[in-house]
Design a protein around this motif. Structure first.
Motif, mmCIF file in Angstrom:
data_model
loop_
_atom_site.group_PDB
_atom_site.id
_atom_site.type_symbol
_atom_site.label_atom_id
_atom_site.label_comp_id
_atom_site.label_asym_id
_atom_site.label_seq_id
_atom_site.Cartn_x
_atom_site.Cartn_y
_atom_site.Cartn_z
ATOM 1 N N ALA A 422 0.825 -1.203 0.000
ATOM 2 C CA ALA A 422 0.000 0.000 0.000
ATOM 3 C C ALA A 422 0.863 1.260 0.000
ATOM 4 O O ALA A 422 0.583 2.222 -0.723
ATOM 5 C CB ALA A 422 -0.927 -0.014 1.217
ATOM 6 N N LYS A 423 1.928 1.252 0.805
ATOM 7 C CA LYS A 423 2.815 2.426 0.848
ATOM 8 C C LYS A 423 3.515 2.637 -0.499
ATOM 9 O O LYS A 423 3.656 3.773 -0.968
ATOM 10 C CB LYS A 423 3.850 2.244 1.954
ATOM 11 C CG LYS A 423 3.269 2.271 3.366
ATOM 12 C CD LYS A 423 4.344 1.954 4.398
ATOM 13 C CE LYS A 423 3.764 1.902 5.806
ATOM 14 N NZ LYS A 423 4.787 1.511 6.817
ATOM 15 N N GLY A 424 3.960 1.543 -1.114
ATOM 16 C CA GLY A 424 4.615 1.659 -2.401
ATOM 17 C C GLY A 424 3.682 2.196 -3.470
ATOM 18 O O GLY A 424 4.057 3.041 -4.292
ATOM 19 N N LEU A 425 2.433 1.706 -3.468
ATOM 20 C CA LEU A 425 1.448 2.200 -4.425
ATOM 21 C C LEU A 425 1.150 3.683 -4.199
ATOM 22 O O LEU A 425 1.042 4.460 -5.158
ATOM 23 C CB LEU A 425 0.153 1.395 -4.300
ATOM 24 C CG LEU A 425 0.046 0.095 -5.089
ATOM 25 C CD1 LEU A 425 -1.291 -0.568 -4.820
ATOM 26 C CD2 LEU A 425 0.211 0.343 -6.579
ATOM 27 N N ALA A 426 0.980 4.071 -2.940
ATOM 28 C CA ALA A 426 0.700 5.476 -2.635
ATOM 29 C C ALA A 426 1.836 6.369 -3.135
ATOM 30 O O ALA A 426 1.595 7.463 -3.670
ATOM 31 C CB ALA A 426 0.498 5.651 -1.133
ATOM 32 N N TYR A 427 3.073 5.906 -2.978
ATOM 33 C CA TYR A 427 4.226 6.682 -3.456
ATOM 34 C C TYR A 427 4.187 6.822 -4.972
ATOM 35 O O TYR A 427 4.421 7.927 -5.510
ATOM 36 C CB TYR A 427 5.511 5.991 -3.018
ATOM 37 C CG TYR A 427 6.764 6.643 -3.548
ATOM 38 C CD1 TYR A 427 7.312 7.773 -2.934
ATOM 39 C CD2 TYR A 427 7.399 6.127 -4.666
ATOM 40 C CE1 TYR A 427 8.459 8.370 -3.435
ATOM 41 C CE2 TYR A 427 8.555 6.713 -5.171
ATOM 42 C CZ TYR A 427 9.080 7.840 -4.558
ATOM 43 O OH TYR A 427 10.222 8.435 -5.057
ATOM 44 N N LEU A 428 3.887 5.744 -5.685
ATOM 45 C CA LEU A 428 3.804 5.816 -7.146
ATOM 46 C C LEU A 428 2.729 6.801 -7.591
ATOM 47 O O LEU A 428 2.928 7.582 -8.533
ATOM 48 C CB LEU A 428 3.515 4.428 -7.721
ATOM 49 C CG LEU A 428 4.661 3.408 -7.693
ATOM 50 C CD1 LEU A 428 4.163 2.043 -8.165
ATOM 51 C CD2 LEU A 428 5.822 3.865 -8.563
ATOM 52 N N HIS A 429 1.581 6.765 -6.932
ATOM 53 C CA HIS A 429 0.493 7.664 -7.312
ATOM 54 C C HIS A 429 0.850 9.123 -7.027
ATOM 55 O O HIS A 429 0.395 10.019 -7.742
ATOM 56 C CB HIS A 429 -0.789 7.273 -6.569
ATOM 57 C CG HIS A 429 -1.538 6.165 -7.256
ATOM 58 N ND1 HIS A 429 -2.797 6.310 -7.759
ATOM 59 C CD2 HIS A 429 -1.178 4.883 -7.530
ATOM 60 C CE1 HIS A 429 -3.205 5.182 -8.308
ATOM 61 N NE2 HIS A 429 -2.236 4.280 -8.175
ATOM 62 N N LYS A 430 1.646 9.341 -6.010
ATOM 63 C CA LYS A 430 2.065 10.715 -5.695
ATOM 64 C C LYS A 430 3.127 11.214 -6.663
ATOM 65 O O LYS A 430 3.062 12.359 -7.133
ATOM 66 C CB LYS A 430 2.594 10.767 -4.261
ATOM 67 C CG LYS A 430 3.099 12.142 -3.845
ATOM 68 C CD LYS A 430 3.669 12.112 -2.435
ATOM 69 C CE LYS A 430 4.231 13.475 -2.048
ATOM 70 N NZ LYS A 430 4.845 13.448 -0.685
ATOM 71 N N GLU A 431 4.103 10.367 -6.976
ATOM 72 C CA GLU A 431 5.237 10.789 -7.804
ATOM 73 C C GLU A 431 4.938 10.758 -9.307
ATOM 74 O O GLU A 431 5.660 11.378 -10.085
ATOM 75 C CB GLU A 431 6.446 9.897 -7.516
ATOM 76 C CG GLU A 431 6.962 10.005 -6.086
ATOM 77 C CD GLU A 431 7.464 11.395 -5.776
ATOM 78 O OE1 GLU A 431 8.144 11.996 -6.643
ATOM 79 O OE2 GLU A 431 7.172 11.900 -4.677
ATOM 80 N N LEU A 432 3.907 10.027 -9.703
ATOM 81 C CA LEU A 432 3.574 9.921 -11.135
ATOM 82 C C LEU A 432 2.138 10.400 -11.350
ATOM 83 O O LEU A 432 1.274 9.637 -11.789
ATOM 84 C CB LEU A 432 3.736 8.472 -11.606
ATOM 85 C CG LEU A 432 5.126 7.851 -11.402
ATOM 86 C CD1 LEU A 432 5.108 6.361 -11.744
ATOM 87 C CD2 LEU A 432 6.179 8.577 -12.224
ATOM 88 N N PRO A 433 1.864 11.662 -11.070
ATOM 89 C CA PRO A 433 0.482 12.166 -11.106
ATOM 90 C C PRO A 433 -0.119 12.205 -12.502
ATOM 91 O O PRO A 433 -1.340 12.247 -12.645
ATOM 92 C CB PRO A 433 0.606 13.577 -10.520
ATOM 93 C CG PRO A 433 2.017 13.977 -10.810
ATOM 94 C CD PRO A 433 2.831 12.721 -10.707
ATOM 95 N N THR A 434 0.709 12.212 -13.549
ATOM 96 C CA THR A 434 0.174 12.313 -14.911
ATOM 97 C C THR A 434 -0.153 10.957 -15.518
ATOM 98 O O THR A 434 -0.746 10.899 -16.600
ATOM 99 C CB THR A 434 1.181 13.033 -15.826
ATOM 100 O OG1 THR A 434 2.407 12.277 -15.873
ATOM 101 C CG2 THR A 434 1.467 14.435 -15.306
ATOM 102 N N LEU A 435 0.237 9.871 -14.850
ATOM 103 C CA LEU A 435 -0.027 8.539 -15.393
ATOM 104 C C LEU A 435 -1.393 8.033 -14.931
ATOM 105 O O LEU A 435 -1.719 8.117 -13.736
ATOM 106 C CB LEU A 435 1.044 7.537 -14.954
ATOM 107 C CG LEU A 435 2.452 7.707 -15.508
ATOM 108 C CD1 LEU A 435 3.317 6.508 -15.116
ATOM 109 C CD2 LEU A 435 2.435 7.860 -17.016
ATOM 110 N N THR A 436 -2.175 7.486 -15.852
ATOM 111 C CA THR A 436 -3.442 6.862 -15.480
ATOM 112 C C THR A 436 -3.199 5.621 -14.645
ATOM 113 O O THR A 436 -3.940 5.331 -13.706
ATOM 114 C CB THR A 436 -4.242 6.489 -16.746
ATOM 115 O OG1 THR A 436 -4.460 7.661 -17.522
ATOM 116 C CG2 THR A 436 -5.578 5.860 -16.379
#
Length: 622
Positions: A422-436
């Motif tokens: 969950a933490k890893g996913l949250a980080y990806l969503h924060k750092e890659l805001p332009t990716l669907t």
């Protein structure tokens, strides 16, 4: 109603019924005679004529026909010396055709044709002929009724058709004594019997087939149970499978030497590296100006650099082959270990865009992400170099055969894993805001475990660089309801895949729809979820390997509800990732003071979380 009125209707009904029957018989006779016209040396079928009805109960009036209750259901033309053409277009007009057998004849040439026209076929028997050439990969797509496929003792080439994985009822597959090559697909069907002997197959035998007799795999370059273990020596026999074909022969030599370094004698290996060094020098972290020769490029500054030729000298061990490519463990001379993954479906972006995306991934840094270290680039193929995870994948721990040294994953360990995911996913969503799809391919085989069983997400953020058609076939994001229903994806799609992972982690059951190619079959997926929640809601719903106790059962139930909220079909009602991550972060290894009632006032996480009814809303909307 008077008899004068009833009798005419009865007579009309009888006449219509007879007319339909005669019409059906006439059609089958006409079709079969047309089919016979394409055959050569068909003297064995001389009793096929227009005057006889086809079936008499379970007996056939025509040689080679299969009948049941007066209905023609199949062709059994074994050992009749037949040749010529198998006209599938004619047979497609026979709606009740369930079996097609032409074994032990003289048929030759390509696979008969578009088999999908025989939509109700259950058995295909082509063994002991002289068929040759490639079989289309999609030849069995959509043929859900097929149970037996016997094509042994022919001259078929190419890879085993992947569409065989789409046959849920497949019980017997015989492909022995052909020239099939490549890797054996990961067959998943239960109670499947196979025979792949005497082909050109290579690589490890799928774990799902290791209960087969060893004779079914003899005469190939295969390894793993029930044959010998996949040692480095046996792995290196799969040269054709793992060879990296690039535009320039020199680059081909370099890449192939990397994968098969242990095939060469030390002096030959040194010579290969020396030749490459003379032709093209690759400086650390710099891109070669010669775009045609392949480029080795580091994307991180916190790793000890190494040259491409050091990889050429490294020992190589096959870790597996997935939907994206084959993975290898490379050990450098100084003991550094890396995973090298080979991709052939990454030609959708221009070179500049590909480099920019890889550099962006190289900047990502989180304890729950598998770091990308470097990549090797050619137009047709890419190698991605990542750190090595000590304890393999979560999938291997949940579904693989455990070694005596391997510990079962108990509840505290699984909670630790899902919190890290969950933490890893949250980080990806924060750092890659332009990716669907900041991840897009979250599944248990892409959750790796380090030496402390901390999870590391792999194969993340690859949707922009994977060819779209390949992504739609294999990426798990395309198994979500929104992909099937609307052919659209959202940032909540990652939440859907997190929910499936949670259910898999808690129940120990593998979501078999992930094995199917193409967009998700969500009827199967929803049925699986409902079977876990509704039909099997007992004290044994959780995987027994977790050793669940009363002290932690309420917490496990809470996690199960989180998974269901992430699996809501309606995207609007589905939890977004941040909400799921927050709720997962609140979970504990055990209940407070052995009393779960203290949670009853926490909003939607109320006491319904431990009842069957509390999950009902999560599986509606189909």
């Amino acid at each position: 109603m008077s008899h004068n009125i009833v009798y005419p209707f009865l007579l009309l009904f009888v006449l219509l019924t007879c007319a339909i029957t005669v019409s059906s018989d006439d059609l089958e006779v006409k079709v079969l005679l047309k089919f016979k016209g394409y055959l050569s040396n068909a003297t064995a079928l001389d009793d096929w004529n227009k005057t006889d009805t086809l079936c008499n109960g379970n007996d056939s009036n025509w040689k080679g026909l299969v009948c049941y209750n007066g209905q023609f259901t199949g062709l059994q033309l074994k050992g009749m010396g037949l040749g010529g053409t198998i006209d599938l277009d004619s047979l497609a007009q026979l709606p009740m055709l369930l079996t097609l057998s032409v074994m032990n004849n003289n048929f030759a040439g390509q696979f008969p044709g578009d088999l999908k026209k025989l939509s109700r076929l259950r058995g295909l028997y082509l063994a002991n002929n002289r068929f040759s050439g490639e079989i289309p990969d999609d030849v069995f797509s959509g043929m859900k009724s097929v149970r037996r496929v016997l094509m042994g003792n022919n001259e078929f080439t190419s890879k085993i058709p992947m569409s065989l994985l789409e046959l849920p009822r497949l019980a017997e597959l015989q492909l022995q004594n052909n020239q099939f090559e490549g890797r054996i697909p990961d067959f998943w069907q239960e109670n499947l019997t196979v025979n792949f002997a005497n082909n050109k197959l290579e690589g490890p035998i799928p774990t799902t087939l290791r209960n087969q007799d060893k004779s079914s795999f003899s005469g190939n370059n295969l390894c793993g149970e029930p044959l010998d273990k996949c040692t480095k020596k046996s792995i290196l026999k799969i040269a054709l499978f793992v060879a990296i074909a690039v535009a320039v022969p020199l680059a081909f030599i370099v890449a192939s030497s990397f994968i098969f370094s242990r095939c060469l004698k030390p002096q030959e290996l040194e010579k290969t590296a020396e030749i490459y060094e003379k032709e093209s020098t690759i400086s650390k972290g710099e891109i070669s100006k010669n775009n045609e020769q392949g480029e080795f490029y580091f994307v991180r500054n916190d790793r000890e650099r190494f040259e491409l030729e050091e990889l050429l000298r490294a020992s190589a061990e096959v870790l597996g082959s997935g939907s994206f490519g084959s993975s290898y463990k490379a050990v450098l001379y100084n003991g550094q270990r890396f995973v090298v993954k080979r991709f052939r479906q990454m030609s959708s972006l221009r070179k500049k865009e590909f480099y920019e995306h890889m550099r962006k991934l190289g900047k990502l840094s989180h304890p729950n992400l598998l770091p990308l270290v470097a990549f090797y680039y050619t137009k047709e193929e890419k190698l991605l170099v990542s750190d090595f995870a000590e304890h393999g994948s979560l999938a291997s721990h949940l579904h693989g055969k455990q070694s005596p040294q391997q510990l079962a994953l108990d509840w505290p360990t699984r909670l630790k894993i899902i919190k890290g995911v969950a933490k890893g996913l949250a980080y990806l969503h924060k750092e890659l805001p332009t990716l669907t799809l900041p991840h897009g391919h979250l599944k248990s085989s892409n959750v790796l475990l380090n030496n402390t069983y901390e999870p590391l997400l792999a194969d993340y953020a690859l949707a922009p660089v994977i060819n779209k058609e390949h992504a739609q076939q294999f990426m798990v994001a395309y198994k979500s309801p929104e992909s099937t229903q609307n052919e659209s994806l959202t940032r909540k799609t990652d939440a859907w895949n997190l929910g499936i992972l949670i259910l898999e982690l808690l129940t120990g059951r593998f979501p078999t729809n992930y094995l199917k190619q193409g967009r998700g079959d969500n009827a199967d997926l929803a049925a699986w979820i409902k079977s876990v929640i509704r039909e099997e809601w007992t004290g044994e719903v959780f995987d027994k390997e977790m050793n669940p106790t009363r002290n932690g059962e309420s917490q496990m139930m809470r996690l199960l509800k989180i998974g269901m909220c992430c699996c809501e079909w309606d995207v609007e009602k589905r939890w977004d990732l941040n909400e799921a991550v927050e709720k997962i972060g609140e979970l504990k290894e055990r209940d407070w003071d052995d009393d779960f009632s203290s949670y009853a006032s926490e909003g939607d996480m109320d006491s319904r979380a431990i009842t069957n009814e509390g999950f009902a809303f999560s599986v509606t909307g189909q």
